[in-house]
Design a protein around this motif. Structure first.
Motif, mmCIF file in Angstrom:
data_model
loop_
_atom_site.group_PDB
_atom_site.id
_atom_site.type_symbol
_atom_site.label_atom_id
_atom_site.label_comp_id
_atom_site.label_asym_id
_atom_site.label_seq_id
_atom_site.Cartn_x
_atom_site.Cartn_y
_atom_site.Cartn_z
ATOM 1 N N ALA A 132 -2.161 4.509 2.822
ATOM 2 C CA ALA A 132 -1.167 3.267 2.921
ATOM 3 C C ALA A 132 -1.917 1.877 3.370
ATOM 4 C CB ALA A 132 0.117 3.537 3.142
ATOM 5 N N GLU A 159 -5.204 0.509 1.483
ATOM 6 C CA GLU A 159 -4.431 -0.021 0.077
ATOM 7 C C GLU A 159 -4.105 -1.409 0.619
ATOM 8 O OE1 GLU A 159 -2.550 0.314 -4.292
ATOM 9 O OE2 GLU A 159 -1.653 1.594 -2.390
ATOM 10 N N SER A 214 -0.788 7.952 5.840
ATOM 11 C CA SER A 214 -0.526 6.786 6.386
ATOM 12 C C SER A 214 -2.080 5.796 6.361
ATOM 13 C CB SER A 214 -0.285 6.929 7.895
ATOM 14 O OG SER A 214 -1.226 7.586 8.566
ATOM 15 N N ALA A 262 7.858 5.243 -3.985
ATOM 16 C CA ALA A 262 6.580 5.129 -4.452
ATOM 17 C C ALA A 262 6.840 4.859 -5.983
ATOM 18 C CB ALA A 262 5.690 6.308 -3.868
ATOM 19 N N GLY A 268 6.923 5.142 7.002
ATOM 20 C CA GLY A 268 6.745 6.356 6.151
ATOM 21 C C GLY A 268 7.548 7.441 6.856
ATOM 22 N N TRP A 312 -1.500 10.708 -3.193
ATOM 23 C CA TRP A 312 -1.311 9.699 -4.292
ATOM 24 C C TRP A 312 -2.404 8.864 -4.852
ATOM 25 C CZ3 TRP A 312 2.863 7.516 -6.126
ATOM 26 C CH2 TRP A 312 2.684 6.037 -6.769
ATOM 27 N N GLY A 315 0.864 -1.150 0.185
ATOM 28 C CA GLY A 315 0.149 0.033 -0.116
ATOM 29 C C GLY A 315 0.891 1.184 -0.090
ATOM 30 N N ILE A 316 0.400 2.164 -0.630
ATOM 31 C CA ILE A 316 1.170 3.545 -0.705
ATOM 32 C C ILE A 316 0.193 4.920 -0.553
ATOM 33 C CG2 ILE A 316 2.319 5.291 -2.281
ATOM 34 C CD1 ILE A 316 3.228 2.854 -3.989
ATOM 35 N N GLY A 317 0.603 5.807 0.271
ATOM 36 C CA GLY A 317 -0.072 6.765 0.490
ATOM 37 C C GLY A 317 0.673 8.148 0.530
ATOM 38 N N PHE A 323 4.029 3.870 3.652
ATOM 39 C CA PHE A 323 3.782 2.524 2.856
ATOM 40 C C PHE A 323 3.114 1.486 3.884
ATOM 41 C CE2 PHE A 323 7.167 4.875 0.877
ATOM 42 C CZ PHE A 323 6.803 4.760 -0.416
#
Lengths: 352, 85, 398
Positions: A68, A71, A65, A305, A166, A19, A9-11, A211
């Motif tokens: 992330a 996801e 956060s 990312a 992160g 993102w 997951g990414i934010g 992440f």
């Protein structure tokens, strides 16, 4: 047995907005010496009782956060590991100004409380009611990579299954002026992109990138983190060996590196290192990203990312390439970052 | 007294950043902490500074705040009786 | 982890001494280092007492042999004094022989200079060289450079538990085989910023602090630095190193209760101690002495006390807070108390909890009030910080 660490997951909250799969394609190159982030609405995510005291850095961190975690489908991480170069600057400056301007009288606690470097990580924990391991690294341009290494140690050793890792950094007026005064930030009026820069200093910004990392692979997993290396000092002559040794220890030949993701930032003093490294990788596609999100201590988190997106989709928008080379498959991607020749980091990713 | 209470409500909203709250929303007897306005111990410290700065009242022990900060009414009563400016 | 990670060197500078031996002498003689602020001006000078190191920056610069035009902040100066002693004691002559790292920690970083020159920086070019000394990583860099260390270098800042976390991360890097040797600890200088910050929280005592006393009024701030050298079993064996003690266990947890205050039942503290015991493979009954966090604020000591009772039940081992000696040295505190814990092991001594008079009414926890000789094989040390950050380290004898 060593477990595998996956990016699931990414934010992010950046100068280009939050993102999304479209962020890189829609981004426009920064040309000004300072670019604040484009804030999303935080109301839906953070309760009014909490948000009223939060500086921008905290809000960004919480937003990124949660993105992330969502996801990566992590409800409660086994650890929260964060990085920040300068911490909660807004509140630090606010409290310091109050101390200096009011001769140490009539001071209120809120800004002081929020000024501690671990505020973002602890506010995330407070909001999630997460009682797990909670660390914050504060070491200039390896603040994020220190957090990432910590997470990697825990995931690979099986001490944790899901980790939120992160970084965030925020701009504040006075520090910005000071950094500009000493040439760390380009002077007002200079309009240079990273690529056409001929001056010292950077186009400065702020942001938060988080992440969701797990030892389980998901259908939408971005990539696997193979290894992270940090070193305080590497001179240009040593750089080649620094990279070669790292790859060798991970049983990856230089020829197997399918893309380089570099922290090129338009500061001619910093960028010499990248030029130097590129001499050894001249046939490799090279990606940069700070022309879109600016330089700040933890901006290299955004590089991860970008690398994740490259490995997942096997392509990136054209504007991310510093030098484009023909590659069919992207399997190994190497990230390299440093600032003015200090705090070098290497991160090796593998496609899943 | 009514004026003091209005002034106080405005100041509470301002120093505590109660963005979504208007002066009219706070009744004189509403509880400031707990179920009422939902303030916490950090707010109490902010209110102690407000008492000092605006009304010249020094509270040296945070525990004293407990009875004084029950509501706008109790705060106003205390201020009226003890203010030095 | 059967035996733990070897500790082969330690160094310290605090308001009760400028070396390990000086600190030891003050501890056993029950001589505290709490006084009025002298090194800088503050309007609160008569309201508070602090653990200030009675050396000016110039004296520290001279002691370290630094050039006059250096850009060391007080945090960096103190940090270097302590790190140097630790490295010397570990007998390290060449930093590059093994993969060596440095993990430092600080909460104020270069704030002492920033608060002095905040506005002047814009107009005084001569001062501008200090601008990049503000961030938390600066002192760590300076220590690494002075020691000639090229390798893994980073900084942790989790408020008052910082140094415990630096020690913990160092141990994990050795256990994972990523480093052979690592210098770990923390440094914090007194500053107006922190004095005023704690003042706004109304948790500073106007007299000597009284940890775990019913009538405790708050803490004394202090300044200090301390570092340990951790080395892998291979290095210890190869170099035939003398091991001072082992880091047997460690744990970090978050109270997730409030940005500054600790929860009523000390949940975070309880979890940290529980994790550390588990990592060490020990039972609570194996612990012979506890160096508590014991800041002497009403909130900390109550919360920590409850957590201690949850761990130790009615078999509380001898315990004391040494913060009445040094003041609360923030990010450095856990490193200071790691050195004291190791001294307690080496010399079988539980230190006095100074200024204790009246037990707290909430529970029966009576700290050691005098220096006490007692067999000590395992020491547990607590450090808790803002943001609910709770850390526990367990040391065992060599």
């Amino acid at each position: 047995m060593k477990k595998t660490a996956y990016i699931n997951g990414i934010g992010a909250v950046t100068a280009q907005g939050v993102w999304s799969e479209r962020l890189l394609a829609d981004a426009t190159e920064l040309q000004q010496s300072i670019a604040p982030v484009q804030h999303p609405s935080y109301k839906e995510m953070i309760s009014p009782a909490m948000v009223r005291r939060m500086s921008n850095g905290i809000k960004m961190g919480i937003y990124a956060s949660q993105q992330a975690l969502d996801e990566a489908e992590i409800a409660m991480p086994d650890a929260i590991v964060a990085g920040t170069g300068l911490g909660c600057l807004e509140d630090s400056e606010k409290f310091l100004r109050n101390v200096l301007d009011n001769d140490e009288q009539f001071l209120t606690p809120t800004a002081f409380i929020q000024s501690t470097h671990n505020t973002v990580a602890s506010q995330i924990a407070l909001r999630l009611q997460c009682k797990a391991y909670n660390f914050t690294y504060v070491h200039r341009s390896v603040s994020f990579e220190s957090a990432l290494l910590d997470a990697l140690l825990q995931l690979q050793s099986g001490k944790a299954t899901h980790i939120l890792a992160g970084a965030s950094d925020e701009i504040s007026d006075h520090t910005y002026s000071l950094l500009q005064q000493i040439g760390y930030i380009k002077q007002d009026g200079i309009q240079e992109s990273v690529k056409n820069s001929t001056s010292v200093g950077v186009n400065y910004s702020e942001g938060a990138v988080f992440f969701g990392l797990s030892t389980n692979k998901m259908a939408h997993t971005y990539a696997e983190i193979v290894d992270v290396r940090i070193q305080n000092d590497v001179n240009q002559v040593q750089l080649k060996d620094f990279v070669a040794l790292f790859l060798q220890e991970n049983n990856v030949a230089i020829e197997e590196v399918d893309a380089l993701i570099l922290g090129i930032n338009g500061d001619i003093e910093s960028d010499q290192y990248y030029t130097h490294l590129l001499a050894d990788f001249d046939a490799v596609p090279t990606v940069y990203y700070k022309h879109l999100i600016g330089q700040f201590d933890s901006s290299s988190a955004f590089g991860l990312a970008v690398a994740s997106q490259l490995l997942k989709h096997q392509e990136l928008p054209k504007q991310l390439f510093w030098q484009e080379q023909e590659r069919k498959n992207f399997r190994y991607v190497l990230l390299y970052n440093q600032f003015k020749g200090k705090d070098h980091s290497l991160v090796l990713l593998r496609a899943c | 007294m009514a004026e003091l209470k209005e002034e106080l409500k405005g100041k509470i909203i301002e120093v505590l950043n109660l963005e979504d709250v208007a002066v009219e929303d706070i009744q004189d007897d509403d509880a400031l902490f707990g179920d009422g306005l939902g303030l916490d111990s950090i707010d109490a410290l902010e209110l102690i500074v407000l008492m000092d700065k605006e009304y010249g009242i020094k509270l040296s022990d945070p525990k004293q705040g407990k009875s004084i900060f029950q509501s706008v009414q109790t705060m106003a009563d205390y201020i009226a009786a003890n203010r030095t400016k | 982890m059967p035996s733990g990670v070897a500790i082969t060197g330690m160094g310290i500078i605090s308001s009760i001494g400028q070396s390990v031996e000086e600190n030891w002498h003050s501890l056993v003689r029950e001589k505290h280092g709490i006084s009025r602020v002298e090194n800088f001006t503050t309007t609160h000078v008569d309201d508070i007492m602090v653990g200030e190191i009675k050396l000016t920056n110039e004296e520290l610069i001279y002691r370290l042999g630094l050039p006059e035009t250096n850009t060391f902040t007080r945090t960096a100066l103190l940090g270097l004094c302590a790190a140097k002693e630790a490295v010397d004691q570990a007998g390290i002559l060449d930093m590059q022989t093994y993969r060596t790292g440095l993990i430092s920690s600080t909460s104020v970083g270069g704030m002492d200079f920033t608060e002095r020159y905040f506005y002047d920086y814009l107009t005084e070019p001569a001062l501008q060289r200090y601008i990049t000394s503000h961030d938390a990583g600066d002192s760590t860099h300076k220590i690494a450079d002075y020691l000639g260390l090229q390798g893994f270098v980073t900084t942790i800042s989790t408020a008052c538990s910082s140094a415990a976390n630096a020690i913990m991360m160092g141990a994990r890097l050795i256990q994972s085989g990523r480093l052979d040797r690592v210098i770990v600890g923390g440094a914090d200088a007194l500053s107006k910023f922190t004095i005023n910050g704690f003042k706004t929280l109304m948790i500073l005592s106007d007299g000597l602090c009284q940890p775990f006393d019913q009538h405790r009024k708050g803490l004394n701030l202090g300044e200090a630095a301390a570092y340990l050298v951790l080395e892998s079993a291979e290095v210890v064996q190869k170099e035939n190193k003398k091991v001072l003690a082992y880091l047997a266990g460690y744990g970090n947890a978050n109270d997730a209760f409030h940005q500054t205050a600790s929860s009523e039942d000390g949940e975070g503290a309880f979890l940290a101690m529980q994790k550390a015991l588990k990592v060490a493979g020990l039972q609570a009954t194996d612990i012979d002495y506890v160096n508590v966090h014991g800041t002497a604020t009403p909130n900390n000591d109550l919360s920590e006390g409850r957590a201690l009772i949850r761990i130790f039940g009615n078999q509380m081992p001898p315990f004391s807070s040494t913060k009445a000696f040094t003041g609360h040295t923030l990010a450095a505190a856990a490193a200071i108390e790691a050195v004291y814990s190791i001294l307690a092991l080496q010399r079988e001594t539980a230190f006095a909890n100074l200024n204790f008079e009246t037990p707290m009414e909430e529970f029966v926890l009576i700290p050691e009030t005098e220096t006490k000789l007692t067999p000590i094989r395992k020491v547990l040390s607590n450090s808790f910080g803002f943001g609910g950050n709770c850390s526990t380290l367990i040391f065992s004898e060599s």
